[in-house]
Scaffold this active site. Structure first.
Site, PDB file in Angstrom:
ATOM      1  N   GLU A  14      -4.680   3.167  -3.687  1.00 38.81           N
ATOM      2  CA  GLU A  14      -3.776   2.831  -2.583  1.00 38.81           C
ATOM      3  C   GLU A  14      -4.337   1.736  -1.687  1.00 38.81           C
ATOM      4  OE1 GLU A  14      -2.988   6.360  -0.257  1.00 38.81           O
ATOM      5  OE2 GLU A  14      -5.020   7.119  -0.491  1.00 38.81           O
ATOM      6  N   ASP A  46       0.742   3.549   0.751  1.00 45.85           N
ATOM      7  CA  ASP A  46      -0.328   2.804   1.408  1.00 45.85           C
ATOM      8  C   ASP A  46      -0.605   1.479   0.704  1.00 45.85           C
ATOM      9  OD1 ASP A  46      -1.206   4.154   3.749  1.00 45.85           O
ATOM     10  OD2 ASP A  46      -1.906   5.792   2.482  1.00 45.85           O
TER      11      ASP A  46
HETATM   12  C1  PEP Z   1       0.603   7.011  -0.691  1.00 43.95           C
HETATM   13  O1  PEP Z   1      -0.093   6.404   0.125  1.00 43.95           O
HETATM   14  O2  PEP Z   1       1.368   6.454  -1.499  1.00 43.95           O
HETATM   15  C2  PEP Z   1       0.582   8.490  -0.729  1.00 43.95           C
HETATM   16  C3  PEP Z   1       1.231   9.144  -1.674  1.00 43.95           C
HETATM   17  O3  PEP Z   1      -0.119   9.144   0.229  1.00 43.95           O
HETATM   18  P1  PEP Z   1       0.384   9.401   1.731  1.00 43.95           P
HETATM   19  O4  PEP Z   1       1.847   9.079   1.781  1.00 43.95           O
HETATM   20  O5  PEP Z   1       0.081  10.845   1.978  1.00 43.95           O
HETATM   21  O6  PEP Z   1      -0.476   8.462   2.512  1.00 43.95           O
HETATM   22 MG    MG Z   2      -1.737   7.334   1.179  1.00 39.09          MG
END
Ligand code: PEP
Ligand code: MG
Length: 570
Positions: free
Chosen positions: A431, A455
């Protein structure tokens, strides 16, 4: 009436206008020092009781609150105990001799004005939270407990200025078939709750909604953001047909529950779900999910006043493992910081919290916290097919550090003769752009990847995912983001490790064929989204997906890409 469709579907029913009790000023002034002291005490007591009311709700083990609702209630505790709000109110009591009721109303009105004039849509929406806590304290000042929720008849459509978190928590929702609100947007509380419960909703209808009275016949079109009041027979007939069609389509999708996600040319795709606790597991299987691609563990750490012990965590993960009945569950280690805060963990205020002290960075710094989580997951790993995943890894160094600590956690368990799955798989969330670019390096030391597009997209494009003002720039179809995703999938394949995706993009129907064409074989998303994505997979071929991918990757802008995908995926 035209509003914003925030939860799709068609509802036909009777209006129930949710009335707010107006907060009334009393005009009574305090006459001496003793009364002033008593009034401040009375105010503090009312706040404590209001906080206690919320804590009772969230700590009830049988509660059915969703993640989002818990987060909202936590914000409410923060607001209730906000030193600035208290200082302003106490000052009014002391210097203007106002009673607590009047001081509270004046201070809150002022805060509401400030929030309502903010540019940021999300922050504007938070004025409802301020009004909500004010109602709680006022109620407590008058010695009232939570007011009982009204009883609704069948097929009720709730009409309100806005629906507060307290409303939905106390509301008996089983007869509610729709929501229409004057205020609100896609990120408002009403929208979040309605979507998670599959109830059609229209927000932002404005003043016109004020003309509706309880008992009016309403048609609510949550897909197109329309509300009809006492419609004529012609409109009613048309909507009865539309409602049937919508329900049929939803039922058809749900009927795919036991159908395997296999393309027309025989490629088996895995569709799994993102969860926040064992309670979500029933829905995963109901919607045809084949396991859990992302178990966000933050929920256990929220809505409480200290870190959960290793034993408490063990129970939490063990429960999820058992509920999964042998299906894989990818447990992501703690991902706090950024937008996720814990009231008892004083994270420093930062200029750029999303670029700051968060997730794996905290865990590597606070080895004590990390060890207890890792040991709890390891101990639970004998009860099911658990895997461990580290969030926010930026490069090999961090992965090695995290794996070393995992090694220490294993050694301690071995020393204490505690059982765990020694071969537990360890994955990396991709990410951060540096991780995506060095996927070839990371793949040598990870068992699997999961692409976190939420992210990845914000960091690649330098667009804060929480900032409404620049929401139009947040674009997963940007060629830069797509190239990174493709690189991760290719490097995973070349190095023989499994690659999944758990960000929101995996539930976007527009992206499904493109991602398939890139070679993605594992999509993880909110359970509710699984049937629609499965429907796309079983009606298309890998050959078509590859051709789409090929064309898209040669395009130079997301406008062209999205226009092409809309056409190609019809
Ligand atoms: C992401 O960043 O794509 C993810 C799945 O994690 P979160 O949305 O919890 O940051
Ligand atoms: Mg994330």
């Amino acid at each position: 009436m035209k509003g914003i469709g925030v939860s799709p579907g068609i509802a036909i029913g009777k209006a129930f206008v949710l009335q707010r009790q107006e907060a009334l000023m009393t005009g009574v002034l305090l006459s001496n020092e003793t009364e002033i002291l008593q009034e401040v005490e009375r105010f503090d007591l009312a706040v404590n009781r209001a906080v206690h009311d919320i804590e009772t709700l969230t700590s009830d083990r049988n509660h059915t609150l969703q993640d989002d609702e818990l987060a909202v209630l936590e914000t409410h505790i923060e607001l209730l105990t906000d030193p600035q709000i208290r200082a302003d109110i106490v000052e009014k009591i002391e210097t203007e001799k106002k009673n607590a009721n009047d001081a509270l109303i004046e201070v809150i009105d002022n805060f509401v004005l400030i929030f309502e004039s903010m540019d940021d849509e999300y922050m504007r929406g938070r004025s409802i939270d301020i009004k909500d806590i004010s109602r709680r304290i006022l109620g407590r000042l008058k010695g009232q407990r939570e007011t009982a929720a009204p009883a609704f008849g069948p097929d009720t459509i709730i009409i309100a200025e806005d629906i507060s978190p307290s409303d939905t928590i106390t509301m008996d929702i089983k007869h509610v078939v729709g929501f229409a609100t004057q205020a609100g947007s896609k990120t408002s509380h009403t929208a979040i709750i309605a979507r998670s419960k599959g109830i059609p909703a229209v927000a932002g209808c404005g003043e016109a909604l004020g003309g509706i009275t309880t008992g009016d016949l309403i048609i609510l079109d949550g897909s197109n953001g329309l509300v009809y009041v006492n419609p004529d027979q012609e409109i009613m007939d048309a909507y009865l047909i539309k409602r049937t069609a919508f329900r049929q389509q939803r039922a058809q999708l749900l009927a795919l529950k036991d159908t395997q996600a296999i393309t027309t040319d025989g490629e088996k795709i895995t569709l799994s779900a993102n969860i926040s606790g064992a309670d979500d597991m029933a829905e995963v299987f109901d919607k045809g999910g084949e396991g859990v691609g992302l178990f966000r563990t933050e929920l256990l750490f929220m809505g409480r006043d200290s870190f959960p012990s290793e034993d408490e965590q063990f129970e939490f993960y063990k429960n999820a493992a058992l509920q999964a009945k042998g299906k894989p569950v990818v447990v992501r280690t703690l991902d706090i910081g950024g937008d996720k805060h814990l009231p008892y963990f004083n994270l420093p205020a930062e200029l750029n919290p999303f670029l700051g002290y968060r997730a794996i960075r905290i865990c590597l710094d606070r080895k004590d916290l990390f060890m207890s989580q890792l040991k709890a997951i390891l101990r639970a790993s004998v009860f099911g097919d658990l895997k461990i995943m580290f969030p926010m890894i930026s490069g090999l160094q961090e992965l090695r550090q995290a794996k070393n600590i995992l090694g220490e956690a294993k050694s301690e368990l071995l020393r204490d003769a505690v059982a765990f799955n020694a071969g537990i798989k360890v994955g990396v969330m991709i990410e951060i752009p540096s991780a995506a670019i060095t996927a070839d390096i990371l793949a040598k030391e990870a068992d699997f990847f999961s692409i976190g597009t939420n992210d990845l997209c914000q960091y690649t494009l330098a667009v804060d995912r929480m900032n409404e003002k620049i929401a139009h720039l947040y674009d997963p179809f940007n060629p830069g983001v797509l190239r990174l995703i493709k690189n991760v999938i290719e490097q995973g394949c070349q190095n023989n490790i499994h690659v999944g995706m758990c960000g929101e993009m995996s539930s976007d129907p527009l992206a499904t064929l493109l991602l398939l064409g890139m070679g993605l074989k594992d999509f993880s998303m909110s359970a509710a989204a699984i049937p629609a994505i499965k429907n796309i997979i079983i009606n298309n071929s890998m050959a078509k997906a590859k051709e789409i991918q090929h064309k898209v990757m040669a395009m130079d802008s997301s406008e062209k890409i999205m226009a092409y995908l809309k056409e190609a995926t019809q």
